[in-house]
Design a protein around this motif. Structure first.
Motif, PDB file in Angstrom:
ATOM      1  N   ARG A   6     -40.757  14.420  -5.443  1.00  0.00           N
ATOM      2  CA  ARG A   6     -39.679  14.313  -4.458  1.00  0.00           C
ATOM      3  C   ARG A   6     -39.173  12.881  -4.305  1.00  0.00           C
ATOM      4  NH1 ARG A   6     -35.406  16.838  -2.321  1.00  0.00           N
ATOM      5  NH2 ARG A   6     -34.801  15.855  -0.361  1.00  0.00           N
ATOM      6  N   TYR A   7     -40.112  11.914  -4.289  1.00  0.00           N
ATOM      7  CA  TYR A   7     -39.720  10.545  -3.969  1.00  0.00           C
ATOM      8  C   TYR A   7     -39.744   9.609  -5.181  1.00  0.00           C
ATOM      9  CZ  TYR A   7     -40.137  12.504   0.647  1.00  0.00           C
ATOM     10  OH  TYR A   7     -39.974  13.309   1.747  1.00  0.00           O
ATOM     11  N   LYS A   8     -40.066  10.172  -6.346  1.00  0.00           N
ATOM     12  CA  LYS A   8     -40.021   9.400  -7.589  1.00  0.00           C
ATOM     13  C   LYS A   8     -40.883   8.144  -7.514  1.00  0.00           C
ATOM     14  CE  LYS A   8     -36.977  12.457  -8.732  1.00  0.00           C
ATOM     15  NZ  LYS A   8     -37.447  13.673  -9.448  1.00  0.00           N
TER      16      LYS A   8
ATOM     17  N   LYS B 229     -38.213   2.898  -1.969  1.00  0.00           N
ATOM     18  CA  LYS B 229     -37.523   3.677  -3.005  1.00  0.00           C
ATOM     19  C   LYS B 229     -36.201   4.240  -2.488  1.00  0.00           C
ATOM     20  CE  LYS B 229     -37.732   5.458  -7.215  1.00  0.00           C
ATOM     21  NZ  LYS B 229     -37.898   4.634  -8.418  1.00  0.00           N
ATOM     22  N   ARG B 230     -36.186   4.678  -1.223  1.00  0.00           N
ATOM     23  CA  ARG B 230     -34.979   5.242  -0.629  1.00  0.00           C
ATOM     24  C   ARG B 230     -34.014   4.158  -0.135  1.00  0.00           C
ATOM     25  NH1 ARG B 230     -34.919  10.838   0.937  1.00  0.00           N
ATOM     26  NH2 ARG B 230     -35.867  11.913  -0.843  1.00  0.00           N
ATOM     27  N   GLY B 231     -34.433   2.905  -0.167  1.00  0.00           N
ATOM     28  CA  GLY B 231     -33.560   1.830   0.303  1.00  0.00           C
ATOM     29  C   GLY B 231     -33.429   1.761   1.804  1.00  0.00           C
ATOM     30  N   PHE B 232     -34.473   2.232   2.523  1.00  0.00           N
ATOM     31  CA  PHE B 232     -34.444   2.206   3.986  1.00  0.00           C
ATOM     32  C   PHE B 232     -34.944   0.838   4.454  1.00  0.00           C
ATOM     33  CE2 PHE B 232     -35.038   7.110   4.418  1.00  0.00           C
ATOM     34  CZ  PHE B 232     -33.747   7.278   3.925  1.00  0.00           C
ATOM     35  N   LEU B 233     -34.061  -0.144   4.450  1.00  0.00           N
ATOM     36  CA  LEU B 233     -34.424  -1.511   4.780  1.00  0.00           C
ATOM     37  C   LEU B 233     -33.675  -1.973   6.020  1.00  0.00           C
ATOM     38  CD1 LEU B 233     -34.202  -3.033   1.173  1.00  0.00           C
ATOM     39  CD2 LEU B 233     -36.209  -2.042   2.293  1.00  0.00           C
ATOM     40  N   ILE B 234     -34.265  -2.931   6.717  1.00  0.00           N
ATOM     41  CA  ILE B 234     -33.613  -3.556   7.865  1.00  0.00           C
ATOM     42  C   ILE B 234     -33.437  -5.037   7.562  1.00  0.00           C
ATOM     43  CG2 ILE B 234     -34.438  -1.882   9.552  1.00  0.00           C
ATOM     44  CD1 ILE B 234     -36.731  -3.703  10.232  1.00  0.00           C
ATOM     45  N   LYS B 235     -32.918  -5.757   8.513  1.00  0.00           N
ATOM     46  CA  LYS B 235     -32.629  -7.169   8.324  1.00  0.00           C
ATOM     47  C   LYS B 235     -33.868  -7.926   7.862  1.00  0.00           C
ATOM     48  CE  LYS B 235     -30.453 -11.062  10.710  1.00  0.00           C
ATOM     49  NZ  LYS B 235     -29.870 -11.533  12.014  1.00  0.00           N
ATOM     50  N   GLY B 236     -33.695  -8.724   6.808  1.00  0.00           N
ATOM     51  CA  GLY B 236     -34.813  -9.477   6.264  1.00  0.00           C
ATOM     52  C   GLY B 236     -35.533  -8.751   5.151  1.00  0.00           C
TER      53      GLY B 236
ATOM     54  N   ARG C 298     -37.198   5.129  10.335  1.00  0.00           N
ATOM     55  CA  ARG C 298     -36.229   5.956   9.601  1.00  0.00           C
ATOM     56  C   ARG C 298     -36.914   6.708   8.473  1.00  0.00           C
ATOM     57  NH1 ARG C 298     -31.020   3.804   6.083  1.00  0.00           N
ATOM     58  NH2 ARG C 298     -30.192   5.883   5.564  1.00  0.00           N
ATOM     59  N   THR C 299     -37.827   6.034   7.774  1.00  0.00           N
ATOM     60  CA  THR C 299     -38.547   6.675   6.676  1.00  0.00           C
ATOM     61  C   THR C 299     -39.428   7.801   7.197  1.00  0.00           C
ATOM     62  OG1 THR C 299     -38.609   4.515   5.548  1.00  0.00           O
ATOM     63  CG2 THR C 299     -40.019   6.259   4.664  1.00  0.00           C
ATOM     64  N   ALA C 300     -40.089   7.557   8.320  1.00  0.00           N
ATOM     65  CA  ALA C 300     -40.977   8.563   8.907  1.00  0.00           C
ATOM     66  C   ALA C 300     -40.201   9.800   9.351  1.00  0.00           C
ATOM     67  CB  ALA C 300     -41.734   7.969  10.091  1.00  0.00           C
ATOM     68  N   VAL C 301     -39.072   9.601  10.007  1.00  0.00           N
ATOM     69  CA  VAL C 301     -38.248  10.727  10.460  1.00  0.00           C
ATOM     70  C   VAL C 301     -37.759  11.534   9.262  1.00  0.00           C
ATOM     71  CG1 VAL C 301     -36.066  11.352  11.551  1.00  0.00           C
ATOM     72  CG2 VAL C 301     -37.537   9.637  12.615  1.00  0.00           C
ATOM     73  N   MET C 302     -37.309  10.845   8.218  1.00  0.00           N
ATOM     74  CA  MET C 302     -36.840  11.525   7.011  1.00  0.00           C
ATOM     75  C   MET C 302     -37.957  12.338   6.372  1.00  0.00           C
ATOM     76  SD  MET C 302     -37.199  11.212   3.442  1.00  0.00           S
ATOM     77  CE  MET C 302     -37.774   9.510   3.284  1.00  0.00           C
ATOM     78  N   LEU C 303     -39.150  11.762   6.260  1.00  0.00           N
ATOM     79  CA  LEU C 303     -40.273  12.463   5.645  1.00  0.00           C
ATOM     80  C   LEU C 303     -40.614  13.735   6.412  1.00  0.00           C
ATOM     81  CD1 LEU C 303     -42.740  12.438   3.616  1.00  0.00           C
ATOM     82  CD2 LEU C 303     -44.009  11.392   5.505  1.00  0.00           C
ATOM     83  N   CYS C 304     -40.738  13.639   7.737  1.00  0.00           N
ATOM     84  CA  CYS C 304     -41.090  14.804   8.543  1.00  0.00           C
ATOM     85  C   CYS C 304     -40.010  15.878   8.452  1.00  0.00           C
ATOM     86  CB  CYS C 304     -41.328  14.394   9.989  1.00  0.00           C
ATOM     87  SG  CYS C 304     -42.843  13.427  10.240  1.00  0.00           S
ATOM     88  N   ASP C 305     -38.753  15.470   8.495  1.00  0.00           N
ATOM     89  CA  ASP C 305     -37.652  16.431   8.383  1.00  0.00           C
ATOM     90  C   ASP C 305     -37.685  17.144   7.034  1.00  0.00           C
ATOM     91  OD1 ASP C 305     -36.723  15.921  10.898  1.00  0.00           O
ATOM     92  OD2 ASP C 305     -35.065  14.629  10.271  1.00  0.00           O
ATOM     93  N   GLU C 306     -37.956  16.411   5.977  1.00  0.00           N
ATOM     94  CA  GLU C 306     -37.960  17.016   4.643  1.00  0.00           C
ATOM     95  C   GLU C 306     -39.169  17.928   4.453  1.00  0.00           C
ATOM     96  OE1 GLU C 306     -37.250  14.284   1.449  1.00  0.00           O
ATOM     97  OE2 GLU C 306     -35.149  14.037   2.060  1.00  0.00           O
TER      98      GLU C 306
ATOM     99  N   LEU D  99     -40.037  19.313   0.037  1.00  0.00           N
ATOM    100  CA  LEU D  99     -41.091  18.810  -0.843  1.00  0.00           C
ATOM    101  C   LEU D  99     -41.640  19.919  -1.731  1.00  0.00           C
ATOM    102  CD1 LEU D  99     -41.024  16.621   1.508  1.00  0.00           C
ATOM    103  CD2 LEU D  99     -43.384  16.155   0.881  1.00  0.00           C
ATOM    104  N   GLY D 100     -41.377  21.164  -1.373  1.00  0.00           N
ATOM    105  CA  GLY D 100     -41.888  22.307  -2.132  1.00  0.00           C
ATOM    106  C   GLY D 100     -42.567  23.300  -1.206  1.00  0.00           C
ATOM    107  N   ARG D 101     -43.121  24.331  -1.776  1.00  0.00           N
ATOM    108  CA  ARG D 101     -43.791  25.399  -1.017  1.00  0.00           C
ATOM    109  C   ARG D 101     -45.241  24.962  -0.747  1.00  0.00           C
ATOM    110  NH1 ARG D 101     -41.276  31.160  -2.635  1.00  0.00           N
ATOM    111  NH2 ARG D 101     -42.638  31.676  -0.896  1.00  0.00           N
ATOM    112  N   ILE D 102     -45.495  24.606   0.498  1.00  0.00           N
ATOM    113  CA  ILE D 102     -46.781  24.020   0.856  1.00  0.00           C
ATOM    114  C   ILE D 102     -47.441  24.789   2.000  1.00  0.00           C
ATOM    115  CG2 ILE D 102     -47.932  21.956   1.757  1.00  0.00           C
ATOM    116  CD1 ILE D 102     -45.657  20.292   0.544  1.00  0.00           C
ATOM    117  N   SER D 103     -48.692  25.179   1.825  1.00  0.00           N
ATOM    118  CA  SER D 103     -49.518  25.716   2.900  1.00  0.00           C
ATOM    119  C   SER D 103     -50.660  24.730   3.129  1.00  0.00           C
ATOM    120  CB  SER D 103     -50.072  27.090   2.544  1.00  0.00           C
ATOM    121  OG  SER D 103     -49.028  28.046   2.477  1.00  0.00           O
TER     122      SER D 103
END
Length: 288
Positions: A230-232, A251-258, A265-273, A279-283
């Motif tokens: 999923r995240y290469k 990898k996703r380019g989720f960067l802030i100043k500096g 942002r990365t955490a929210v994206m991961l949980c949403d996905e 990510l696939g069929r997961i139990s």
């Protein structure tokens, strides 16, 4: 290392205590109970208080979101419920997959009720079932699909249904909706985590960054190939959750100043996905 707060999930709002009482009080109005669990975590998403609350009422278990759960794991769960004397169906309430079996399974599960009604001269009396389940397992989606229109409130966030509501869904079946209810505490922190992973506990009462790190550590043990695909990314097998989260953010380019990683942002994206099955069929669990 980022300073993530180690916060396990503890959540039992007052309205859920009220809901538990309403369930107990409403049992005399119904012939049986439909319990909706998340097919990815059937054990953790099933309220252990139900056995005591509903006692001998016939129970139908819907393993919802089976479209994003591991198929082999779901088969094992269906057999487990069958062996316990429950009627269980693997479904996807949003698309309606599997729900065409519901009416016939209902009538099979409540055959003694139907016979008793006939003996009393009440043949054709509607079967009344209470729909129960913890927040965000899909109760409203189920009722909307069965009713043929969006009569019940549906949302992606936990805890939106507040009052008991009746719905006539055809085939001689009436459903009583109840707000989602969690039990008073999570004795096992892993259960609390799994409920938070799928969104049954509001993100507002969790530390989403810490939660996403724990999710990554679980997935790194069970489904590392899905993280990689999923995240290469690669070479993370021996890393901690925050390090994997950092790799994904970069990898996703989720960067802030500096040039720092935007962990939130990365955490929210991961949980949403994860919750959306991207990510696939997961139990995450099998019967004990």
């Amino acid at each position: 290392m980022p300073d993530f707060q180690k916060q396990y999930v503890q959540w039992f709002p007052g309205h859920m205590a009220k809901t538990r009482r309403l369930i107990k009080e409403s049992l005399n109005l119904v012939d049986g109970v439909v319990e909706i669990v998340d097919a990815r975590i059937p054990y953790s998403s099933s309220n252990p208080e139900l056995d005591e609350l509903i006692k001998r009422k016939p129970r139908i278990v819907l393993l919802n979101k089976s479209d994003i759960a591991d198929q082999n794991a779901t088969k094992i769960w269906l057999e487990y419920y069958k062996n316990r004397g429950f009627h269980a169906i693997a479904v996807d309430c949003r698309s309606g997959k599997g729900l065409n079996q519901f009416a016939s399974v209902c009538k099979n599960a409540l055959s003694t009720v139907i016979e008793r009604n006939k003996e009393k001269g009440m043949a054709g009396k509607p079967l009344r079932l209470m729909v129960v389940g913890i927040p965000n397992t899909g109760k409203s989606s189920f009722i909307n699909r069965m009713a043929g229109e969006s009569k019940a409130v549906v949302a992606d966030r936990a805890g939106v249904t507040r009052n008991n509501q009746w719905f006539n869904v055809g085939n001689g079946i009436e459903l009583l909706d109840t707000p989602g209810v969690l039990w008073p505490k999570f004795d096992d922190p892993e259960v609390g985590d799994k409920l938070a992973f799928i969104g049954s506990v509001k993100d507002e009462v969790t530390d989403i960054e810490s939660l996403s790190c724990r999710l990554l550590e679980v997935l790194n043990k069970t489904h590392p190939e899905m993280i990689s695909e999923r995240y290469k990314i690669s070479g993370f097998e021996d890393m901690q959750g925050w390090e994997i989260l950092e790799m994904i953010g970069k990898k996703r380019g989720f960067l802030i100043k500096g040039g720092e990683i935007n962990y939130e942002r990365t955490a929210v994206m991961l949980c949403d996905e994860f919750r959306g099955g991207k990510l696939g069929r997961i139990s995450l669990e099998l019967p004990q």
